[in-house]
Design a protein around this motif. Structure first.
Motif, PDB file in Angstrom:
ATOM      1  N   LEU A  61       0.812  -1.217   0.000  1.00  0.00           N
ATOM      2  CA  LEU A  61       0.000   0.000   0.000  1.00  0.00           C
ATOM      3  C   LEU A  61       0.841   1.259   0.000  1.00  0.00           C
ATOM      4  O   LEU A  61       0.316   2.371  -0.035  1.00  0.00           O
ATOM      5  N   SER A  62       2.161   1.082   0.072  1.00  0.00           N
ATOM      6  CA  SER A  62       3.070   2.225   0.000  1.00  0.00           C
ATOM      7  C   SER A  62       4.392   1.756  -0.593  1.00  0.00           C
ATOM      8  O   SER A  62       4.680   0.555  -0.634  1.00  0.00           O
ATOM      9  N   THR A  63       5.197   2.698  -1.053  1.00  0.00           N
ATOM     10  CA  THR A  63       6.494   2.363  -1.639  1.00  0.00           C
ATOM     11  C   THR A  63       7.433   1.861  -0.558  1.00  0.00           C
ATOM     12  O   THR A  63       7.608   2.536   0.474  1.00  0.00           O
TER      13      THR A  63
END
Length: 235
Positions: A61-63
């Protein structure tokens, strides 16, 4: 003797009333019979229940945070293969190990969003691509050969919700992993291994099996990542 007109009218009215009453009872009996028949057949049919659709979740959901570790060699990922048959469709499968472990059974109201091999390939690109460049086999061929990248082939042999007992089950994933080196002269076999992973299911149903298979898939890919690093170090 001739009947008075009013008497004739009364007789006609009475006859009409009798006919209407008889017709009412006939219709009432017909309607009652129809209702009883529908009741015996489960009344009107319900709307068809749609099968629940599952995948491995949304992924990261995030880098991921950048690490100071050196990037690994580029990896060409071949299309995941299966032995055919049951694993080439969307069914969520289970086995009853305590009854007949040779029979694969599909959950009636559960489906994968795509065949398991495609789900596995998609997950592998996400997981293995965190520290290296991952591309489909055949793409960027000139670049991969110039850098001596690796080619990974995965064969999916088992992917089922396995019941050891009615109240004890696991997600079972079995893979054969083959890694080759891509060179200007062609492909060179470096190593091959079996990967077998089980993860407990939180419930004895399709949602529990899906969660267990997702966890087992991630664990199998983590094992393959560690193995690839060992293979790269030994080159």
């Amino acid at each position: 003797m001739k009947q008075p007109d009013f008497a004739i009218n009364l007789i006609a009215v009475g006859a009409g009333y009798a006919r209407a009453r008889a017709l009412f009872f006939v219709n009432f009996l017909a309607a009652t019979t129809l209702l009883l028949t529908l009741g015996g057949c489960g009344a009107l049919p319900d709307k068809p229940v749609r099968a629940a659709m599952y995948d491995f979740g949304p992924g990261p959901l995030s880098t991921p945070a950048t690490t100071r570790q050196a990037p690994l060699s580029p990896l060409a990922l071949d299309e995941v293969k299966t032995a055919g048959g049951a694993l080439d469709n969307l069914a969520v499968l289970y086995r009853l190990g305590y009854s007949n472990d040779q029979q694969l059974r599909p959950y009636a109201l559960a489906r994968w969003s795509m065949p398991p091999a495609q789900l596995l390939g998609q997950r592998a690109r996400d997981k293995l691509g965190q520290r290296r460049v991952v591309f489909k086999a055949g793409e960027g061929l000139a670049l991969s050969r110039s850098q001596g990248s690796l080619l990974l082939r995965l064969d999916l042999e088992e992917f089922s919700h396995f019941f050891e007992a009615p109240d004890k089950s696991v997600g079972l994933v079995r893979l054969r992993a083959t890694v080759l080196e891509i060179t200007p002269a062609g492909e060179k076999l470096l190593a091959q291994r079996k990967v077998i992973v089980q993860r407990p299911a939180p419930s004895a149903d399709a949602p529990g099996g899906v969660r267990a298979l997702t966890a087992a898939t991630d664990a199998a890919l983590e094992e393959i990542e560690q193995w690839l690093q060992q293979v790269q170090s030994a080159r």
